[in-house]
Enzyme design. Structure first.
Site, PDB file in Angstrom:
ATOM      1  N   LYS A  27      14.776 -25.167   6.824  1.00  0.00           N
ATOM      2  CA  LYS A  27      16.038 -25.193   7.568  1.00  0.00           C
ATOM      3  C   LYS A  27      16.766 -26.507   7.262  1.00  0.00           C
ATOM      4  O   LYS A  27      16.162 -27.582   7.326  1.00  0.00           O
ATOM      5  CB  LYS A  27      15.776 -25.077   9.079  1.00  0.00           C
ATOM      6  CG  LYS A  27      15.208 -23.706   9.484  1.00  0.00           C
ATOM      7  CD  LYS A  27      15.002 -23.626  10.988  1.00  0.00           C
ATOM      8  CE  LYS A  27      14.169 -22.417  11.388  1.00  0.00           C
ATOM      9  NZ  LYS A  27      14.905 -21.220  11.701  1.00  0.00           N
ATOM     10  N   ASP A  79       6.034 -22.976   5.614  1.00  0.00           N
ATOM     11  CA  ASP A  79       6.420 -22.971   7.026  1.00  0.00           C
ATOM     12  C   ASP A  79       7.939 -22.956   6.971  1.00  0.00           C
ATOM     13  O   ASP A  79       8.557 -23.949   6.579  1.00  0.00           O
ATOM     14  CB  ASP A  79       5.916 -24.236   7.736  1.00  0.00           C
ATOM     15  CG  ASP A  79       6.300 -24.230   9.205  1.00  0.00           C
ATOM     16  OD1 ASP A  79       7.443 -23.848   9.527  1.00  0.00           O
ATOM     17  OD2 ASP A  79       5.458 -24.588  10.040  1.00  0.00           O
ATOM     18  N   HIS A  80       8.550 -21.824   7.343  1.00  0.00           N
ATOM     19  CA  HIS A  80       9.979 -21.691   7.055  1.00  0.00           C
ATOM     20  C   HIS A  80      10.837 -22.713   7.809  1.00  0.00           C
ATOM     21  O   HIS A  80      11.969 -22.963   7.419  1.00  0.00           O
ATOM     22  CB  HIS A  80      10.466 -20.257   7.279  1.00  0.00           C
ATOM     23  CG  HIS A  80      10.658 -19.870   8.715  1.00  0.00           C
ATOM     24  ND1 HIS A  80       9.641 -19.459   9.519  1.00  0.00           N
ATOM     25  CD2 HIS A  80      11.769 -19.840   9.491  1.00  0.00           C
ATOM     26  CE1 HIS A  80      10.113 -19.180  10.728  1.00  0.00           C
ATOM     27  NE2 HIS A  80      11.401 -19.402  10.738  1.00  0.00           N
ATOM     28  N   ARG A 135       0.822  -1.221   0.000  1.00  0.00           N
ATOM     29  CA  ARG A 135       0.000   0.000   0.000  1.00  0.00           C
ATOM     30  C   ARG A 135       0.854   1.268   0.000  1.00  0.00           C
ATOM     31  O   ARG A 135       0.476   2.260  -0.600  1.00  0.00           O
ATOM     32  CB  ARG A 135      -0.921   0.000   1.228  1.00  0.00           C
ATOM     33  CG  ARG A 135      -2.073  -0.984   1.059  1.00  0.00           C
ATOM     34  CD  ARG A 135      -2.970  -0.967   2.251  1.00  0.00           C
ATOM     35  NE  ARG A 135      -2.420  -1.794   3.307  1.00  0.00           N
ATOM     36  CZ  ARG A 135      -3.108  -2.712   3.988  1.00  0.00           C
ATOM     37  NH1 ARG A 135      -4.389  -2.899   3.749  1.00  0.00           N
ATOM     38  NH2 ARG A 135      -2.545  -3.428   4.919  1.00  0.00           N
ATOM     39  N   LYS A 186       2.404 -18.359   6.746  1.00  0.00           N
ATOM     40  CA  LYS A 186       1.651 -18.653   7.943  1.00  0.00           C
ATOM     41  C   LYS A 186       1.313 -17.342   8.643  1.00  0.00           C
ATOM     42  O   LYS A 186       2.032 -16.371   8.397  1.00  0.00           O
ATOM     43  CB  LYS A 186       2.421 -19.594   8.866  1.00  0.00           C
ATOM     44  CG  LYS A 186       3.585 -18.907   9.617  1.00  0.00           C
ATOM     45  CD  LYS A 186       4.202 -19.805  10.626  1.00  0.00           C
ATOM     46  CE  LYS A 186       3.670 -19.590  12.011  1.00  0.00           C
ATOM     47  NZ  LYS A 186       4.159 -18.385  12.705  1.00  0.00           N
ATOM     48  N   LYS A 198       8.553 -17.447  24.601  1.00  0.00           N
ATOM     49  CA  LYS A 198       9.373 -16.241  24.429  1.00  0.00           C
ATOM     50  C   LYS A 198       9.992 -15.914  25.779  1.00  0.00           C
ATOM     51  O   LYS A 198       9.478 -16.299  26.826  1.00  0.00           O
ATOM     52  CB  LYS A 198       8.493 -15.071  23.982  1.00  0.00           C
ATOM     53  CG  LYS A 198       7.723 -15.373  22.692  1.00  0.00           C
ATOM     54  CD  LYS A 198       8.102 -14.462  21.568  1.00  0.00           C
ATOM     55  CE  LYS A 198       7.348 -14.752  20.303  1.00  0.00           C
ATOM     56  NZ  LYS A 198       8.215 -14.924  19.133  1.00  0.00           N
ATOM     57  N   GLU A 221      12.901 -19.098  22.723  1.00  0.00           N
ATOM     58  CA  GLU A 221      13.454 -17.813  22.279  1.00  0.00           C
ATOM     59  C   GLU A 221      13.765 -16.967  23.503  1.00  0.00           C
ATOM     60  O   GLU A 221      13.061 -17.052  24.513  1.00  0.00           O
ATOM     61  CB  GLU A 221      12.436 -17.076  21.405  1.00  0.00           C
ATOM     62  CG  GLU A 221      12.103 -17.837  20.134  1.00  0.00           C
ATOM     63  CD  GLU A 221      11.090 -17.089  19.271  1.00  0.00           C
ATOM     64  OE1 GLU A 221      11.504 -16.287  18.438  1.00  0.00           O
ATOM     65  OE2 GLU A 221       9.885 -17.319  19.471  1.00  0.00           O
ATOM     66  N   ASP A 268       0.972 -19.426  17.119  1.00  0.00           N
ATOM     67  CA  ASP A 268       2.145 -18.882  16.440  1.00  0.00           C
ATOM     68  C   ASP A 268       3.230 -19.933  16.213  1.00  0.00           C
ATOM     69  O   ASP A 268       3.905 -19.918  15.188  1.00  0.00           O
ATOM     70  CB  ASP A 268       2.699 -17.724  17.298  1.00  0.00           C
ATOM     71  CG  ASP A 268       3.811 -16.950  16.605  1.00  0.00           C
ATOM     72  OD1 ASP A 268       3.678 -16.706  15.390  1.00  0.00           O
ATOM     73  OD2 ASP A 268       4.803 -16.586  17.269  1.00  0.00           O
ATOM     74  N   HIS A 295       5.362 -24.615  13.391  1.00  0.00           N
ATOM     75  CA  HIS A 295       6.750 -25.090  13.467  1.00  0.00           C
ATOM     76  C   HIS A 295       6.927 -26.323  14.361  1.00  0.00           C
ATOM     77  O   HIS A 295       7.609 -27.276  13.994  1.00  0.00           O
ATOM     78  CB  HIS A 295       7.652 -23.970  14.001  1.00  0.00           C
ATOM     79  CG  HIS A 295       7.510 -22.669  13.273  1.00  0.00           C
ATOM     80  ND1 HIS A 295       7.278 -22.584  11.930  1.00  0.00           N
ATOM     81  CD2 HIS A 295       7.574 -21.389  13.712  1.00  0.00           C
ATOM     82  CE1 HIS A 295       7.207 -21.311  11.568  1.00  0.00           C
ATOM     83  NE2 HIS A 295       7.375 -20.560  12.636  1.00  0.00           N
TER      84      HIS A 295
HETATM   85  C1  BG6 Z   1       7.641 -17.126  13.356  1.00  0.00           C
HETATM   86  C2  BG6 Z   1       6.860 -16.668  14.566  1.00  0.00           C
HETATM   87  O1  BG6 Z   1       6.844 -17.932  12.529  1.00  0.00           O
HETATM   88  O2  BG6 Z   1       8.760 -17.874  13.798  1.00  0.00           O
HETATM   89  C3  BG6 Z   1       7.740 -15.838  15.492  1.00  0.00           C
HETATM   90  O3  BG6 Z   1       5.761 -15.888  14.127  1.00  0.00           O
HETATM   91  C4  BG6 Z   1       8.985 -16.612  15.862  1.00  0.00           C
HETATM   92  O4  BG6 Z   1       7.029 -15.448  16.665  1.00  0.00           O
HETATM   93  C5  BG6 Z   1       9.675 -17.147  14.610  1.00  0.00           C
HETATM   94  O5  BG6 Z   1       9.852 -15.726  16.555  1.00  0.00           O
HETATM   95  C6  BG6 Z   1      10.813 -18.075  14.971  1.00  0.00           C
HETATM   96  O6  BG6 Z   1      11.537 -18.372  13.804  1.00  0.00           O
HETATM   97  P1  BG6 Z   1      13.075 -18.720  13.888  1.00  0.00           P
HETATM   98  O7  BG6 Z   1      13.451 -19.139  12.506  1.00  0.00           O
HETATM   99  O8  BG6 Z   1      13.768 -17.460  14.346  1.00  0.00           O
HETATM  100  O9  BG6 Z   1      13.199 -19.798  14.894  1.00  0.00           O
END
Ligand code: BG6
Length: 506
Positions: free
Chosen positions: A201, A196-197, A58, A167, A359, A235, A254, A259
């Site tokens: 990895k 889903d990243h 935007r 996601k 977290k 984290e 989340d 994940h």
């Molecule tokens: C994201 C979450 O999908 O993954 C975040 O929304 C999280 O809250 C993050 O911090 C963690 O990803 P990575 O690759 O840093 O472990």
């Protein structure tokens, strides 16, 4: 431990020319992850000889200011290493920008013109990848407008159109089903890449290599030898600037739904017939469907939530979750979840999987710990022998370690616990690659193995839905609090203690 061969970072080969349209291009995810990943691909010649990336968002911006904004943001991204200015300039000459409202049909007419002109001038052949990196609320607008503008269909018979959807895919089972229905009304399943990243990895993919590429682990990988499994995604950071988003999500949505359940399914999946999209995804679906669903009593017994409160870590005063910007001061959103999961199938019956994420925990680490059963009979009278553990460190110190008992030097028969370590960095002489680069590269090559299918996204939501229901019904219940820098609330330890076990805190 060193690997026999040292290879340089590479992705899956050269791809056909294509245009990537990145929706949400001025957002954090695009700037911090997706664009740096594309730069990395371009540097490794894995975006094809000819390509264009059109940012769409935007915020009004020219091509030039888009290039400099994302260039500045990319400088601090460690995942792809230092940016080479000459290579960046070359990459940036392929970046373009279209401003528009996601629901405005006129913006898509402009996009079509831009695509046609770039495809003609750069001979891109009509292959198009739409990447949705926006807040999920606007997915329906974008998907519907793409459909109405005729952009969901290939431009010609030799070209392809694919869509990557970030996601969170839905916020519960009902909304995930709705989104699947809507996107499947516009695109075909084979065009849809739900990302889903974590699956990008290297260390997560290595779970499959470790299990199915070696002869020595798989025979032990079952209820006969495994006592239990622990999966931790911890984290140290708080919610940072994402308080507003996090309030609507929480750790269960989340991290666990996506994940952590991905890690669980790759740890427990049956060997697929081959490493291809259908075979791997069929097996992953089966294992998700074998997880015992929670009922009301099950949630109370096996799921713990928590929220961090203000504290001082290393002399630094850290706000509690309720003091974070954008967070309701009486919020009940969980920043921590621990849960016991049972997989009702022949391989895993009776073996608990303990999952936790949070977290502001004591250490940033994602790891999977397989604890084996103790030796059935200890011949060394009066000596304690610890159970063997196999730990897969997904991040940040990527590697694998195995612990076992060994005789201490000396005349006494005394047993010590020792560890054998493999480190990715030492073994392969390089660090692992950017997860986003791997996945974008897979998508442009048409390989969906590491992406989610509609059925498994829904299966994952089916597991967390009852927990969400119980929590939202328990309006007066308090959320257990934990100190920043700890391993979560006391209730999380109790969860394992009740089973005669304890968390493995790295
Ligand atoms: C994201 C979450 O999908 O993954 C975040 O929304 C999280 O809250 C993050 O911090 C963690 O990803 P990575 O690759 O840093 O472990």
């Amino acid at each position: 431990m060193a690997a026999d061969t040292v290879r340089s970072a590479s992705y899956g080969g050269v791809t056909e020319p294509c245009t990537v349209v990145l929706f949400g291009a001025s957002g954090d995810l695009a700037k911090r992850k997706v664009i740096p990943a594309m730069y990395d691909l371009a540097v490794h010649n894995s975006l094809g000889e000819r390509y264009a990336i059109v940012g769409f968002a935007r915020t009004p911006m020219s091509d030039e200011s888009f290039r400099s904004t994302v260039g500045e943001a990319a400088k601090g991204i460690s995942e792809v290493g230092p940016i080479d200015p000459a290579k960046w300039n070359e990459f940036a000459s392929n970046l373009f920008y279209n401003a528009g409202d996601y629901a405005d049909p006129g913006a898509y007419t402009d996009l079509i013109k831009r695509l046609a002109s770039l495809e003609a001038s750069k001979q891109l052949g009509g292959n198009r990848l739409f990447y949705l990196s926006t807040p999920p609320e606007v997915y329906p607008d974008i998907i519907q407008q793409l459909g109405k503008a005729g952009l969901a269909k290939p431009a010609n018979e030799n070209s392809w159109v694919r869509i990557i959807i970030e996601k969170p895919f839905g916020r519960d089972l009902a909304t995930a089903k709705e989104l699947n229905k809507m996107v499947l009304g516009v695109f075909e399943e084979k065009q849809i890449y739900r990302i889903d990243h974590y699956l990008g990895k290297d260390t997560v993919q290595n779970l499959l290599v470790l299990r199915f590429g070696n002869g020595i682990f798989e025979p032990l990988w079952n209820r006969n030898y495994v006592d239990h499994v622990q999966i931790t995604a911890a984290e140290t950071l708080g919610v940072e600037r994402r308080g507003g988003f996090y309030e609507t999500a929480g750790a269960l949505r989340d991290m666990i739904q996506s994940h952590v359940l991905q890690l669980t399914s790759l740890t427990s999946v049956e060997p697929p017939a081959s490493f291809d999209a259908t075979a791997v995804r069929n097996e992953k679906l089966k294992v998700l469907q074998s997880i015992r669903p929670y009922d009301l009593e099950g949630v109370a017994q096996a799921v713990v939530r928590g929220q961090y409160f203000p504290s001082t870590v290393n002399g630094k005063n850290l706000p509690g979750y309720r003091q974070e910007p954008g967070v309701n001061p009486s919020s009940k959103t969980e920043t921590f979840v621990a849960m016991r999961v049972l997989i009702d199938n022949w391989r895993w019956a009776g073996v608990p999987f303990y999952l936790r994420t949070g977290k502001r925990l004591a250490k940033r680490t994602t790891e999977i710990m397989i604890q084996f059963k103790r030796a059935p009979h200890v011949v060394f009278r009066g000596k304690e022998v610890e159970a063997n553990r196999l730990v897969l460190n997904i991040q940040p110190d990527e590697g694998i370690s195995v612990s076992f008992g060994a005789k201490r030097p000396g005349t006494e028969m005394s047993i010590g616990n020792v560890t054998m370590n493999f480190s990715y960095r030492e073994g392969f002489g390089e660090s692992t690659r950017s997860a986003y680069a791997t996945l974008v590269n897979d998508c442009v090559r048409g390989d969906a193995t590491l992406f989610d299918r509609a059925d498994s996204v829904e299966a994952a939501w089916s597991l967390v839905d009852p927990i969400l229901d119980v929590w939202s019904a328990a309006k007066s219940a308090t959320v257990p609090q934990y100190e920043a820098g700890s391993w979560g609330p006391r209730e999380s330890d109790t969860l394992l203690e009740r089973d005669g076990r304890k968390w493995y805190n790295p």
